[in-house]
Motif scaffolding. Structure first.
Motif, PDB file in Angstrom:
ATOM      1  N   LYS A   3       0.822  -1.207   0.000  1.00  0.00           N
ATOM      2  CA  LYS A   3       0.000   0.000   0.000  1.00  0.00           C
ATOM      3  C   LYS A   3       0.859   1.262   0.000  1.00  0.00           C
ATOM      4  N   SER A   7       0.951   4.042  -2.912  1.00  0.00           N
ATOM      5  CA  SER A   7       0.746   5.445  -2.541  1.00  0.00           C
ATOM      6  C   SER A   7       1.904   6.330  -3.008  1.00  0.00           C
ATOM      7  N   ARG A   9       3.226   6.209  -5.899  1.00  0.00           N
ATOM      8  CA  ARG A   9       3.057   6.430  -7.340  1.00  0.00           C
ATOM      9  C   ARG A   9       4.359   6.155  -8.106  1.00  0.00           C
ATOM     10  N   GLN A  61       1.747  12.296  -0.879  1.00  0.00           N
ATOM     11  CA  GLN A  61       0.981  11.892   0.311  1.00  0.00           C
ATOM     12  C   GLN A  61       0.151  13.072   0.843  1.00  0.00           C
ATOM     13  N   ASP A  64      -2.719  13.828  -1.589  1.00  0.00           N
ATOM     14  CA  ASP A  64      -3.798  12.837  -1.480  1.00  0.00           C
ATOM     15  C   ASP A  64      -4.627  13.056  -0.221  1.00  0.00           C
ATOM     16  N   LYS A  68      -8.624  14.130  -0.358  1.00  0.00           N
ATOM     17  CA  LYS A  68      -9.281  12.827  -0.252  1.00  0.00           C
ATOM     18  C   LYS A  68     -10.798  12.900  -0.363  1.00  0.00           C
ATOM     19  N   ARG A  80      -6.718   5.155  -4.403  1.00  0.00           N
ATOM     20  CA  ARG A  80      -5.435   5.437  -3.766  1.00  0.00           C
ATOM     21  C   ARG A  80      -5.510   5.098  -2.275  1.00  0.00           C
ATOM     22  N   PRO A  81      -4.444   4.512  -1.702  1.00  0.00           N
ATOM     23  CA  PRO A  81      -4.477   4.029  -0.314  1.00  0.00           C
ATOM     24  C   PRO A  81      -4.920   5.056   0.732  1.00  0.00           C
ATOM     25  N   ILE A  82      -4.495   6.299   0.589  1.00  0.00           N
ATOM     26  CA  ILE A  82      -4.885   7.320   1.564  1.00  0.00           C
ATOM     27  C   ILE A  82      -6.354   7.678   1.406  1.00  0.00           C
ATOM     28  N   MET A  92       0.565   7.312   7.737  1.00  0.00           N
ATOM     29  CA  MET A  92       0.985   8.326   6.766  1.00  0.00           C
ATOM     30  C   MET A  92       2.035   9.250   7.372  1.00  0.00           C
TER      31      MET A  92
END
Length: 293
Positions: A3, A7, A9, A61, A64, A68, A80-82, A92
């Motif tokens: 993950k 995240s 990318r 991060q 995102d 979100k 996306r994980p976040i 995070m």
């Protein structure tokens, strides 16, 4: 672990390869150095690359996390994980802290100038996430400066100067790619966060601006070739690279226009003709440098 990799990318890491550009444009100077000095400068470039990769991942991060709520409605970004909460806020923060340590340690190992550029990149990234990406034109100019900072870092890491025209070309080339990306996103209504930005880049004159940007890049590279030749930095054979560059950038324009891949530059550059042109271009630079010795 997967993950965090997602995240980060991974495809976006390609942007940081611009750090190696100064190496290929100063290769004729490298052959005059001792093997030990070459190894030192190569290790400096790798550390600089790692430093910028880490700091750019931090930017992703933060971006995102801040977007979100909007990205939940995006067909791709919602995974996306976040955004999907696969990565918690605590995880995070720990991830970002680790990346900061990696970036600062690597940059300081190369030199204080790289550390200053890393800090500048981080501050600009925060400004982009909070303010600049909401403002048309300012948003893409901000991204252009990200590329300029990478180019500067590559130059500092090898301790050789490169032509001012390379920085100008970096600016216009990044502007060209970002304009295409914004226009492609606006056509598909992919940006639901800032409708004013999306509307601006969907205006009818944008394709003409993109085409103008294409010709500006070709013109700037031609001026660069002329400048290098007149200053005796390169010989006449360097003009061969002009034709390869022109083909490559036109191929990018053609692909992004006809196949609607403009919103994903990392997918466009996987084209076999583009990859071939890049390889031929690099080989040409090396051969021309050898002839110039």
């Amino acid at each position: 672990m997967k993950k965090f990799l997602t995240s980060s990318r991974p495809k976006q890491v390609l942007k940081n390869f611009i750090i190696f550009v100064p190496y290929f444009f100063t290769i004729e100077k490298w052959v005059l150095l001792s093997p030990e000095k070459n190894l030192l400068l190569l290790s400096n470039m790798m550390l600089t690359f790692l430093s910028f990769t880490a700091i750019s991942i931090i930017g992703y991060q933060i971006n995102d996390f801040m977007d979100k709520e909007y990205d939940k409605n995006h067909p791709l970004k919602k995974n996306r994980p976040i955004v999907s909460k696969k990565i918690s806020i605590t995880e995070m923060i720990l991830f970002i802290f680790t990346l900061i340590l990696i970036s600062i340690i690597c940059s300081y190992a190369v030199g204080i100038n790289i550390t200053y550029l890393i800090i500048s990149y981080f501050l600009l990234s925060l400004g982009y996430s909070r303010i600049f990406k909401k403002i048309p034109i300012i948003d893409i100019l901000c991204i252009c400066f990200f590329y300029i900072l990478r180019m500067l870092a590559g130059t500092y890491s090898i301790e050789f100067e490169v032509s001012i025209w390379l920085y100008i070309l970096t600016f216009f080339a990044s502007l060209f790619i970002i304009l295409i990306k914004r226009f492609a996103e606006s056509k598909k209504n992919l940006d639901v966060r800032y409708p004013k930005v999306s509307i601006f880049y969907s205006l009818g004159f944008m394709p003409k601006i993109i085409k103008l940007s294409l010709f500006i890049n070709i013109f700037v590279y031609l001026v660069y070739c002329i400048s290098e030749t007149l200053s005796n930095e390169r010989n006449f054979y360097f003009f061969i690279s002009f034709f390869i560059f022109s083909f490559g950038i036109y191929r990018y324009y053609q692909l992004s226009s006809q196949s609607n891949l403009g919103e994903s530059p990392e997918d466009v550059i996987m084209d076999r003709y583009l990859i071939s042109s890049v390889l031929i271009y690099l080989i040409t630079l090396i051969l021309v440098s050898e002839i110039n010795l």
